[in-house]
Design a protein around this motif. Sequence first.
Motif, PDB file in Angstrom:
ATOM      1  N   GLU A 144      36.797  56.611  28.782  1.00 20.89           N
ATOM      2  CA  GLU A 144      36.681  55.328  29.471  1.00 20.89           C
ATOM      3  C   GLU A 144      37.985  54.937  30.169  1.00 20.89           C
ATOM      4  OE1 GLU A 144      33.560  52.566  27.261  1.00 20.89           O
ATOM      5  OE2 GLU A 144      34.765  53.667  25.843  1.00 20.89           O
ATOM      6  N   LEU A 153      29.141  49.434  32.450  1.00 18.83           N
ATOM      7  CA  LEU A 153      28.839  48.066  32.025  1.00 18.83           C
ATOM      8  C   LEU A 153      27.422  47.629  32.399  1.00 18.83           C
ATOM      9  CD1 LEU A 153      32.274  46.347  32.617  1.00 18.83           C
ATOM     10  CD2 LEU A 153      31.119  46.661  30.446  1.00 18.83           C
ATOM     11  N   ASN A 187      37.966  58.074  33.160  1.00 21.15           N
ATOM     12  CA  ASN A 187      36.798  58.374  33.984  1.00 21.15           C
ATOM     13  C   ASN A 187      36.716  59.870  34.278  1.00 21.15           C
ATOM     14  OD1 ASN A 187      34.558  58.053  35.565  1.00 21.15           O
ATOM     15  ND2 ASN A 187      35.662  57.256  37.337  1.00 21.15           N
ATOM     16  N   TYR A 217      40.033  48.486  37.079  1.00 20.46           N
ATOM     17  CA  TYR A 217      39.221  48.388  35.859  1.00 20.46           C
ATOM     18  C   TYR A 217      39.110  49.705  35.104  1.00 20.46           C
ATOM     19  CZ  TYR A 217      34.589  49.982  37.760  1.00 20.46           C
ATOM     20  OH  TYR A 217      33.548  50.676  38.282  1.00 20.46           O
ATOM     21  N   ILE A 218      39.541  50.797  35.708  1.00 20.86           N
ATOM     22  CA  ILE A 218      39.688  52.024  34.918  1.00 20.86           C
ATOM     23  C   ILE A 218      41.172  52.318  34.891  1.00 20.86           C
ATOM     24  CG2 ILE A 218      39.086  54.459  34.743  1.00 20.86           C
ATOM     25  CD1 ILE A 218      36.499  53.765  36.192  1.00 20.86           C
ATOM     26  N   LEU A 242      30.847  57.120  35.001  1.00 27.68           N
ATOM     27  CA  LEU A 242      31.347  56.123  34.059  1.00 27.68           C
ATOM     28  C   LEU A 242      31.473  54.744  34.680  1.00 27.68           C
ATOM     29  CD1 LEU A 242      33.937  57.851  31.822  1.00 27.68           C
ATOM     30  CD2 LEU A 242      32.608  55.884  31.158  1.00 27.68           C
ATOM     31  N   THR A 258      34.675  43.309  27.981  1.00 29.66           N
ATOM     32  CA  THR A 258      35.148  44.209  29.030  1.00 29.66           C
ATOM     33  C   THR A 258      34.813  43.657  30.413  1.00 29.66           C
ATOM     34  OG1 THR A 258      34.708  46.021  27.521  1.00 29.66           O
ATOM     35  CG2 THR A 258      35.135  46.602  29.782  1.00 29.66           C
ATOM     36  N   SER A 259      33.591  43.151  30.576  1.00 28.94           N
ATOM     37  CA  SER A 259      33.214  42.608  31.876  1.00 28.94           C
ATOM     38  C   SER A 259      34.163  41.490  32.274  1.00 28.94           C
ATOM     39  CB  SER A 259      31.791  42.053  31.841  1.00 28.94           C
ATOM     40  OG  SER A 259      30.899  43.017  31.405  1.00 28.94           O
ATOM     41  N   LEU A 288      36.586  42.005  35.335  1.00 29.26           N
ATOM     42  CA  LEU A 288      36.258  41.194  36.510  1.00 29.26           C
ATOM     43  C   LEU A 288      37.487  40.443  37.009  1.00 29.26           C
ATOM     44  CD1 LEU A 288      34.236  39.832  38.419  1.00 29.26           C
ATOM     45  CD2 LEU A 288      33.861  38.122  36.644  1.00 29.26           C
ATOM     46  N   TYR A 299      32.427  45.443  49.740  1.00 25.69           N
ATOM     47  CA  TYR A 299      32.031  44.569  48.657  1.00 25.69           C
ATOM     48  C   TYR A 299      30.591  44.832  48.231  1.00 25.69           C
ATOM     49  CZ  TYR A 299      31.999  40.122  46.133  1.00 25.69           C
ATOM     50  OH  TYR A 299      31.932  39.164  45.168  1.00 25.69           O
ATOM     51  N   ASP A 345      31.689  51.706  43.059  1.00 21.45           N
ATOM     52  CA  ASP A 345      32.297  50.657  42.251  1.00 21.45           C
ATOM     53  C   ASP A 345      31.270  49.564  42.018  1.00 21.45           C
ATOM     54  OD1 ASP A 345      34.786  51.574  41.690  1.00 21.45           O
ATOM     55  OD2 ASP A 345      35.697  50.828  43.523  1.00 21.45           O
ATOM     56  N   ILE A 346      31.370  48.929  40.839  1.00 20.44           N
ATOM     57  CA  ILE A 346      30.355  47.923  40.542  1.00 20.44           C
ATOM     58  C   ILE A 346      30.835  46.543  40.952  1.00 20.44           C
ATOM     59  CG2 ILE A 346      29.306  49.258  38.709  1.00 20.44           C
ATOM     60  CD1 ILE A 346      30.827  47.473  36.719  1.00 20.44           C
ATOM     61  N   ASN A 347      29.953  45.585  40.793  1.00 17.94           N
ATOM     62  CA  ASN A 347      30.213  44.222  41.214  1.00 17.94           C
ATOM     63  C   ASN A 347      29.581  43.302  40.187  1.00 17.94           C
ATOM     64  OD1 ASN A 347      29.705  41.640  42.670  1.00 17.94           O
ATOM     65  ND2 ASN A 347      30.622  42.775  44.370  1.00 17.94           N
ATOM     66  N   ILE A 348      30.134  42.132  40.027  1.00 19.08           N
ATOM     67  CA  ILE A 348      29.607  41.215  39.013  1.00 19.08           C
ATOM     68  C   ILE A 348      28.152  40.872  39.308  1.00 19.08           C
ATOM     69  CG2 ILE A 348      30.413  39.116  40.193  1.00 19.08           C
ATOM     70  CD1 ILE A 348      30.490  39.669  36.412  1.00 19.08           C
ATOM     71  N   ALA A 371      33.982  41.950  42.850  1.00 23.38           N
ATOM     72  CA  ALA A 371      33.953  43.408  42.957  1.00 23.38           C
ATOM     73  C   ALA A 371      34.918  44.008  41.944  1.00 23.38           C
ATOM     74  CB  ALA A 371      34.330  43.835  44.360  1.00 23.38           C
ATOM     75  N   PHE A 372      34.446  44.994  41.211  1.00 24.31           N
ATOM     76  CA  PHE A 372      35.314  45.697  40.268  1.00 24.31           C
ATOM     77  C   PHE A 372      35.987  46.828  41.026  1.00 24.31           C
ATOM     78  CE2 PHE A 372      33.843  44.290  35.955  1.00 24.31           C
ATOM     79  CZ  PHE A 372      32.906  43.385  36.382  1.00 24.31           C
ATOM     80  N   GLN A 373      37.319  46.848  41.013  1.00 19.03           N
ATOM     81  CA  GLN A 373      38.004  47.891  41.759  1.00 19.03           C
ATOM     82  C   GLN A 373      38.483  48.993  40.823  1.00 19.03           C
ATOM     83  OE1 GLN A 373      40.907  45.928  44.167  1.00 19.03           O
ATOM     84  NE2 GLN A 373      39.359  44.539  44.996  1.00 19.03           N
ATOM     85  N   THR A 374      38.104  50.211  41.179  1.00 18.34           N
ATOM     86  CA  THR A 374      38.379  51.345  40.298  1.00 18.34           C
ATOM     87  C   THR A 374      39.792  51.313  39.745  1.00 18.34           C
ATOM     88  OG1 THR A 374      36.952  52.578  41.755  1.00 18.34           O
ATOM     89  CG2 THR A 374      38.142  53.830  40.094  1.00 18.34           C
TER      90      THR A 374
END
Lengths: 754, 754
Positions: free
Chosen positions: A503, B512, A506, A241-242, B508, A214-215, A219, B469, B251-254, A235-238
């Motif tokens: 998932e 990760l 969200n 990635y959802i 959620l 998933t990562s 990513l 970011y 939001d998450i980031n690597i 950066a994961f953008q909502t």
Amino acid sequence: MISNIETDRWIMMGLIGFAVGLLGFILHQIIERISVLKWSTTKEYLDEGKVSVGWMFCSAYSMAFAVFAAAVIVLWKPSAGGSGLPEVTAFLNGTHVNNIFNLKTLVAKFISCTAAIGCGMPIGPEGPMIHMGAIMGAGLSQGTSDLFNFKLPFFERFRNPEDRRNFISAGVAAGVAAAFGAPVGGLLFCMEEVSSFWSNTLSWQIFFCCIIATSTSDLFNSSFQEFKSIGSFGAFQTSRYILFNVYDAVDINILMFIPSAILGVLGGLLGSAFTILYLKMTRLRKRCLASISSPRLVQFIRLAEPALVMIVMSSFSIFLPMAFKCINYTCMPSDSNTVSEFCVNDTTNKYDSQLREKEETFHTCDTGTNYMNGTTLFSNSTYNELALLLFSSKDEAMKNLYLRNSHRMFNYGPLFVSLIIYFFMVIWAAGTSVAAGILVPMLVIGALYGRILGLVIVDMFGVHLDESYWSWMDPGAFALIGSASFFAGVARLAPAITSIMMELTNDLKVLLPVMTAVVVAKWVGDYFTHPFFHALLELQCIPFLNQQPNVRIDKKNVQLELFSAADIMAFPVVTVNLVEHVPTLAQKLLDNTHNGFPVLRELPDGNCVFHGLITRSELMVMLENKDIFKPGPFTPLDDRSLDIAPIGYDCMVRGPQEKEEIHEMFLEQFVDRDSPFWNHYVDMTPYFNISAMSISCNFSLHRAYTLISALGLRHLTVVDDSNQVQGMITRKDLMGFHMVDTLGSIMETRSYFR
Amino acid sequence: MISNIETDRWIMMGLIGFAVGLLGFILHQIIERISVLKWSTTKEYLDEGKVSVGWMFCSAYSMAFAVFAAAVIVLWKPSAGGSGLPEVTAFLNGTHVNNIFNLKTLVAKFISCTAAIGCGMPIGPEGPMIHMGAIMGAGLSQGTSDLFNFKLPFFERFRNPEDRRNFISAGVAAGVAAAFGAPVGGLLFCMEEVSSFWSNTLSWQIFFCCIIATSTSDLFNSSFQEFKSIGSFGAFQTSRYILFNVYDAVDINILMFIPSAILGVLGGLLGSAFTILYLKMTRLRKRCLASISSPRLVQFIRLAEPALVMIVMSSFSIFLPMAFKCINYTCMPSDSNTVSEFCVNDTTNKYDSQLREKEETFHTCDTGTNYMNGTTLFSNSTYNELALLLFSSKDEAMKNLYLRNSHRMFNYGPLFVSLIIYFFMVIWAAGTSVAAGILVPMLVIGALYGRILGLVIVDMFGVHLDESYWSWMDPGAFALIGSASFFAGVARLAPAITSIMMELTNDLKVLLPVMTAVVVAKWVGDYFTHPFFHALLELQCIPFLNQQPNVRIDKKNVQLELFSAADIMAFPVVTVNLVEHVPTLAQKLLDNTHNGFPVLRELPDGNCVFHGLITRSELMVMLENKDIFKPGPFTPLDDRSLDIAPIGYDCMVRGPQEKEEIHEMFLEQFVDRDSPFWNHYVDMTPYFNISAMSISCNFSLHRAYTLISALGLRHLTVVDDSNQVQGMITRKDLMGFHMVDTLGSIMETRSYFR
């Protein structure tokens, strides 16, 4: 402490996760590329008023990809067709299925799947992703390829059935995890639906594999759009990635359980109808194709069918929306139920992002202009409801359906029309000769009827935008619950569906209604028909062994405790002696196609008793190693120590070197009277499986079934009280139809004597 | 189609869910009531400047409840002490534990748990909720009570070991579901940690039970506060049904995976340290108490210990915060890193609700005034950092720790101080004589060090409030990940922890990183010690059978494939004949305490071979029914048809009617030479278990282990090639320490001969 091989397993799990994640990313990007080109070009033609040119482009473009997708399957790799999920499930249950784990299948599946989904067929990539994940799990972990003819030495340690099975399970889970961005959902899906054997250690390793998968896919998907970087790598953008991210989730209410249960009932009914119609359609297609004698014509039809699907779909997408009026964006002020112009509050920005995304879906309607009034944004733009559902990719349609605070965005007409189109087109399209899954289309169908129910409720009780007691009456929330209910009505999974839905969207607040719909859909669905994937297994005549026996005679469950192992066992059994005469052994292998043979040992009193089991493959390897033959009868070895076995463990595991086609020829050399081995014997002591299970004739059939399914046995020898072999039970003896026949006749006899 | 008894099972599952949900609601409300009274009264004293009076009130109030909580356990029901989770796990694994499922235990547990947690002991209600759920599952489904001496006829159908086990599993899951508001988490927790046997059908039924449990407790908790209605019954309110709801998830980031992995390492290290210290502390306490001869003094110490805990805790809560300055609410404007006055944007209202809730926790600081400036709210109120963590219930502390966009809300000092206090106080308090779980305290500990790491990152890279970011560098997010890591480091669960964390926080997006921390914590933790709950099982000497064998001699894993069943089996075996002489049978039962006896049958050639198994309980029932005895030897029945069995199935299942205390006396009447039954025999044909497994002496030990653990066998008979009984393997023979002893000496002998 983690031992060395354990560490290697974890690393391999990570590797599989990464590879599947990367594959998911590439798949997603190509599909996006193909899809965007199709819709944007068509839109340009429509904007210029050239509707018929637009239709022609749209149809031709889609047809080209659809035929290509089918051609890969029909002309090159038939094993890559369909979703692949039943085959993988069957393999993990212990059934051998040819050709499903090779590299060519992977390539064919990938090409066919991207082309078919990219061009807009009403199918989803998740089934194929699962199969591709499984192939990657099998391929990477074994480090061997027949195609390129190599075997890497490092992977020797994983070349045993258990590790192979575990890595394939991991690949399956990673496939779901990468396709949906749902790591926990992937794990649970694999556990609930696909895998037949599970352990806590495996659970952890798959958990890890899913994180990586998933990562990786999230990513890259967050950073690239159609392979072009969209900046801020990392950066994961909502929104990326959802998949169907829900903004402004509403608090639930106890009353919400009522419509959720209704959706569950609908899910069970429509899900069963879907399964039954799909099976009828598939059988009809098979019969039609079988009745045609010319193979050329069959090929042509199989290529033409997806093309036809796409012509119909293109026509629907372009012409149907024209039958509906363009309507203004509407917005309900919280204090009244009147419909006003589309208004966007600049500070909360609820619709802003969605508005921008939707620009492509205005179809032939006027996009209008936006203007500010104080802090409020007004717009006089119009949109076409049906175009939002049909004239775009399924993902866009889903996002629109799940949108909250958009009570009257869709009206009954467009919702019903799309529901009917999707329902039947999915049944048609999913059975054609392309690599296709049905998971995302199922979500769309469910969302459509969910939204219809939501609209009914809104019509009955009005719009409640403020965060009050009644804010739960949001058609977007019911669309989500509807998706879960249809998914459950078709696939009958519990925690897996729940996790995947959470998932995907969200929206955790709606968890309890979703679970309610899922469990009700299961109840209703079970009343009518099997789960979809199990029905597919039956359709393909795969001997799948359920965890629990389910034998029904005259519409009543048969209590297997009332029968014994002797009632169902196959006999007589072909057995071999501990020291066997070579020509006799070869003759036995020639005379039947059994895979397991009980090994007998002679006791001092002359009785030959059950001592263990040996497989055909092991016997073949022994015959290939002619230097272990010895002339004349002799007594077997006493010590089973591995040091003295002339054939190494790895040779045994690898199986016979001769190709399967020439096994018969190979065996015939031994049965010849002039063969140099006529008087030779072979000692099986070091090779047979001494830990083979045996049960007595009186053993309860129910427990025998449990034993075979819980331990994953392929052969269970039945012996009498003095340990002499009486029969053999294999998984084929335990198949439903076989048990119904055998036990039915026993029951008749019994009642006759009473 | 669902058969009748299946429907009944579903209804019972719903009933258990409802009962456990209701119990969870009542528990929660009482705890809230006790807790609020304590803190608000203490606060009043502090506001009036009477610090010492406040301390005295706080200590006395807490002590009273703590002593009461301990008294219930020490003086009334010792079986209700501790969390109860190990005992339930052991029961579901197949070990009999006395007294854990009776009504008095439930009442004692409930009283002790509410009192102890309400008064502020650093323990959690989740362990006890699990145990109480299990008791409800057992009690409701069996419809029988020794205390009230009744047996309801309707429940006859569920009075078999399998149904009982399933309903207890459901109760466990419902307990977690109700305590955390986590239905999926409850299901997965039960599956991963507690249950040893699982099936798809059970999974669905527990899924349903969890829905009902969570809905019930959430519904009532949303509508009542301290048993007073807070209006709008039926509406689920986010702040009441999602325990630690997170607003403004980032939001998450690597890059976030790096600190997450660090948190995982910390979780593994601290989790192992926690487990080891807890075990040491418990052993120390046991030794100390054992060295005291007066039982009165032991009771006094056991009552005094919780009181002492509460005095220490109260002192910490009241005096420690005074050592820290009151500081202004601070807020970082997005464009600079300077610290300004506390500002709240009136339209986004990020802090508004939290601000109001927090009023009680200003401790001795000035609450100040709020004033508006344009659209921005300013406030000159101050707060005490440590008081937010110590001078309130744990739930409040958790919410504060998880708060997003509150980068410098806590500084190193208060965080470190609370971390040390919580870490050691939880270890101390959880082992005292009250009904206590450690799940919520674990979350607090993890959140504290998670937030410390978050603060380190903020200090290194600055505050980033805008959605850029770098917005992932939020200490609140790291607090959540820290919680998961500590939970995982202690309990070593994968999907269960992940689900529970998501359902607790509704965040959620951070899935990760949470999963990463969990898997790293497992790796690190496994290096040092066992999972906490397994360590507890060992501490209590419960013969728990793991799914996979794990035998380590000289720090190396022993490969059980190299040993055979004969190496570990117990012998000689006490056997019974198919037709047995009554006095001999009674003597056999008197001579040993075995629970299972192989039944032998004589073959025509005179050999007595293994034919099945009968349990002590079945033999006792047979002896109780003296009318089945027959004089003189006779041949056994041929037909096993149940119609002709003089003792009914239900009598057999119910077990002997005589109380266990007088079994010996009961048996002695038969061995008397003057007994009227001296020449009588009894035929076991209709009663023994004909489907008992047997394996040969050479059978691999590894597979024998798998067989016993996968099928949940209690007895496995070992026979030779001619089917004569050689030995018996029970779960005690497979315990780690026993295997290490036996196999170790075999290994020494082997190497000696080489």
